[in-house]
Design a protein around this motif. Structure first.
Motif, PDB file in Angstrom:
ATOM      1  N   GLN A   1     -22.061   5.290  16.098  1.00 14.63           N
ATOM      2  CA  GLN A   1     -20.627   5.390  16.384  1.00 14.63           C
ATOM      3  C   GLN A   1     -19.979   4.043  16.702  1.00 14.63           C
ATOM      4  OE1 GLN A   1     -18.792   8.409  18.745  1.00 14.63           O
ATOM      5  NE2 GLN A   1     -20.232  10.010  18.101  1.00 14.63           N
ATOM      6  N   PRO A   2     -20.628   3.138  17.459  1.00 13.60           N
ATOM      7  CA  PRO A   2     -19.994   1.836  17.680  1.00 13.60           C
ATOM      8  C   PRO A   2     -19.708   1.087  16.384  1.00 13.60           C
ATOM      9  CG  PRO A   2     -21.721   2.179  19.300  1.00 13.60           C
ATOM     10  CD  PRO A   2     -21.839   3.302  18.302  1.00 13.60           C
ATOM     11  N   LEU A   3     -20.600   1.199  15.391  1.00  8.53           N
ATOM     12  CA  LEU A   3     -20.361   0.548  14.107  1.00  8.53           C
ATOM     13  C   LEU A   3     -19.141   1.153  13.424  1.00  8.53           C
ATOM     14  CD1 LEU A   3     -21.110  -1.288  11.730  1.00  8.53           C
ATOM     15  CD2 LEU A   3     -22.684   0.510  10.947  1.00  8.53           C
ATOM     16  N   PHE A   4     -19.092   2.482  13.360  1.00  8.91           N
ATOM     17  CA  PHE A   4     -17.930   3.141  12.757  1.00  8.91           C
ATOM     18  C   PHE A   4     -16.669   2.864  13.571  1.00  8.91           C
ATOM     19  CE2 PHE A   4     -21.191   5.916  10.738  1.00  8.91           C
ATOM     20  CZ  PHE A   4     -20.776   5.769   9.428  1.00  8.91           C
ATOM     21  N   GLY A   5     -16.818   2.751  14.895  1.00  9.91           N
ATOM     22  CA  GLY A   5     -15.667   2.444  15.729  1.00  9.91           C
ATOM     23  C   GLY A   5     -15.105   1.063  15.454  1.00  9.91           C
ATOM     24  N   ALA A   6     -15.991   0.074  15.291  1.00  8.95           N
ATOM     25  CA  ALA A   6     -15.534  -1.288  14.991  1.00  8.95           C
ATOM     26  C   ALA A   6     -14.827  -1.332  13.644  1.00  8.95           C
ATOM     27  CB  ALA A   6     -16.725  -2.243  15.003  1.00  8.95           C
TER      28      ALA A   6
ATOM     29  N   HIS B   1      -7.113  -2.318  23.295  1.00 12.00           N
ATOM     30  CA  HIS B   1      -6.940  -2.813  21.932  1.00 12.00           C
ATOM     31  C   HIS B   1      -8.131  -2.456  21.038  1.00 12.00           C
ATOM     32  CE1 HIS B   1      -3.587  -4.989  23.585  1.00 12.00           C
ATOM     33  NE2 HIS B   1      -4.375  -5.613  24.438  1.00 12.00           N
ATOM     34  N   ARG B   2      -9.139  -1.829  21.603  1.00 15.33           N
ATOM     35  CA  ARG B   2     -10.348  -1.439  20.859  1.00 15.33           C
ATOM     36  C   ARG B   2     -10.660   0.018  21.173  1.00 15.33           C
ATOM     37  NH1 ARG B   2     -11.704  -5.921  17.482  1.00 15.33           N
ATOM     38  NH2 ARG B   2     -11.157  -7.797  18.645  1.00 15.33           N
ATOM     39  N   ALA B   3      -9.689   0.888  20.939  1.00 19.42           N
ATOM     40  CA  ALA B   3      -9.833   2.285  21.363  1.00 19.42           C
ATOM     41  C   ALA B   3     -10.995   2.989  20.672  1.00 19.42           C
ATOM     42  CB  ALA B   3      -8.536   3.043  21.111  1.00 19.42           C
ATOM     43  N   SER B   4     -11.203   2.705  19.370  1.00 18.85           N
ATOM     44  CA  SER B   4     -12.297   3.365  18.655  1.00 18.85           C
ATOM     45  C   SER B   4     -13.651   2.909  19.174  1.00 18.85           C
ATOM     46  CB  SER B   4     -12.189   3.081  17.150  1.00 18.85           C
ATOM     47  OG  SER B   4     -11.053   3.693  16.598  1.00 18.85           O
TER      48      SER B   4
ATOM     49  N   SER C   1     -16.365   5.151  21.152  1.00 19.16           N
ATOM     50  CA  SER C   1     -17.710   5.305  20.587  1.00 19.16           C
ATOM     51  C   SER C   1     -18.792   5.028  21.618  1.00 19.16           C
ATOM     52  CB  SER C   1     -17.878   4.373  19.387  1.00 19.16           C
ATOM     53  OG  SER C   1     -17.979   3.017  19.800  1.00 19.16           O
ATOM     54  N   ILE C   2     -18.496   4.181  22.594  1.00 16.59           N
ATOM     55  CA  ILE C   2     -19.499   3.853  23.610  1.00 16.59           C
ATOM     56  C   ILE C   2     -19.767   5.042  24.510  1.00 16.59           C
ATOM     57  CG2 ILE C   2     -19.919   2.429  25.662  1.00 16.59           C
ATOM     58  CD1 ILE C   2     -18.476   0.142  24.174  1.00 16.59           C
TER      59      ILE C   2
END
Length: 415
Positions: free
Chosen positions: A73-78, A336-339, A343-344
């Motif tokens: 999920q962190p990868l997809f979030g970034a 600014h990094r909601a996704s 994901s975290i």
């Protein structure tokens, strides 16, 4: 002239940036995805019988699904934070629906593992962008908006086991594909319901993902730790409830009903907790959730008969009080990094917790499910202690711009 594939105009936003149309669409997508990804738990007794599995191997199936649905999920979030199109909100549920609908047709244990891996990947791609879409649509009412989004997932995760249990009980294990057909139709309709374009919040010059993570590292790490412990408890109960009920003489439908009581009734807690956290504060709501859920779930495990179901439903409401709150806190820490933030606490934390399920199953092989589900509640006590290391939050996030610090993206900055 309009074309058949043109998206309808977006409904006007209410003051405060609250976009109800987008929020409801994201909530339905969450319901759809989690409705199908929840099929595994009620089907575990049939899977165990078909492939002659131990509880450890049954737990491994849950580990595969949970970790694949979470660790990437962190990868997809970034990626999602950099995109101006909400593609994952639509494609993720479609992949999940297709893979889970084919469970009953899996000829071998290995094929079943591969299907669960595919379903997990679809889920993993959906959740970061789905949560950020809901957060963006909620404006300053993040607690209320994200509680609705989370409740949609909880309701889907609770209804899915009940529906698939009823279908399989009447049509057989191979009939899972029948339930998948309406889901695929709904996934196609999401192309029209979800606004395809988004306007990412403007980031201050010179801010990278690394600097954003570094500035919020300590509170984000504490929040992640709490969610991991809470997720181990939730995952253990969701996964092994049908098996516990089976050991007590219940049917596959009874197992599905138990999962619905835990998660479906728990959706009430999800909506209430997020909304109340806008008033009393995020940290207080998290502490209240852990303080109430532990004795209620203990009472369920130690009680037989009708009262056990009362304690299970009440415990579900209590444990899910903090479900939306943790996502809101993460997004407020990294506005600014909601996704990535979502994901975290939605993905990385759940994936870490999912790694424990094989161990939970192995422990149950040794000491029994009742004892195992009792001991796992000690993790909630540890999580309760960790809550007090989180930063305090104000009672309301819905102050006008002139009264609160606002980021360039229109999100109230955390204290």
């Amino acid at each position: 002239m309009r074309t058949a594939v043109e998206h309808p105009p977006r409904a006007p936003q209410r003051p405060g940036g609250f976009d109800s149309r987008t929020l409801w669409a994201a909530t339905f997508a969450h319901f759809l995805n989690d409705f199908y990804v929840a099929f595994l738990a009620p089907l575990l007794p049939l899977v165990v019988a078909r492939f002659d599995l131990s509880l450890a191997l049954a737990g491994f199936l849950a580990t595969v699904l949970t970790t694949s649905a979470a660790m990437s999920q962190p990868l997809f979030g970034a990626i999602a934070d950099r995109l101006r199109r909400r593609i994952f909100v639509v494609t993720g549920p479609a992949v999940t629906v297709a893979a889970m609908a084919l469970m009953g047709l899996a000829p071998t244990y290995v094929v079943l593992v591969l299907l669960l891996l595919l379903a997990g990947t679809g889920t993993s791609s959906f959740h970061p962008q789905g949560a950020s879409t809901a957060g963006e649509a909620s404006g300053r009412r993040k607690g209320a908006g994200l509680s609705l989004f989370v409740a949609g997932g909880e309701l889907g995760y609770a209804l899915g086991p009940l529906v698939i249990a009823l279908v399989v009980a009447s049509r057989g294990f191979e009939a899972t594909w029948i339930v998948g057909m309406p889901g695929l139709v709904a996934a196609i309709l999401l192309w029209r319901w979800i606004p395809p374009r988004r306007d990412p919040p403007a980031r201050p010059a010179g801010r990278s993902l690394r600097t954003d993570l570094s500035s919020a590292l300590r509170p984000l790490a504490v929040l992640w730790f709490i969610v991991v412990l809470r997720s181990i408890v939730i995952s253990a109960y969701q996964t092994f409830l049908p098996l516990l009920l089976s050991e007590r003489g219940g049917s596959i439908v009874a197992g599905g009903a138990a999962v619905f009581l835990f998660g479906g009734i728990g959706a009430v807690g999800g909506v209430s907790g997020g909304t109340l956290s806008d008033r009393i504060g995020r940290r207080r709501m998290m502490a209240l959730s852990l303080l109430l859920s532990t004795p209620l779930l203990f009472a369920f495990v130690r009680t037989h008969g009708p009262w056990a179901y009362v304690f299970l439903g009440a415990g579900g409401i209590a444990v899910y009080l903090s479900a939306a709150v943790t996502i809101v806190m993460a997004q407020e820490l990294m506005p600014h990094r909601a996704s990535v933030a979502s994901s975290i606490v939605m993905g990385l934390a759940w994936g870490t917790a999912g790694l424990s399920l094989t161990g939970v199953g192995a422990l149950a092989d040794v000491i029994g499910l009742e004892q195992t589900l009792t001991w796992v509640l000690l993790l909630s006590v540890v999580a309760l202690g960790a809550v007090f290391f989180l930063p305090a939050t104000p009672r309301s996030r819905s102050t006008p711009p002139s009264q609160g610090s606002r980021s360039p993206g229109g999100v109230t900055a955390p204290p």
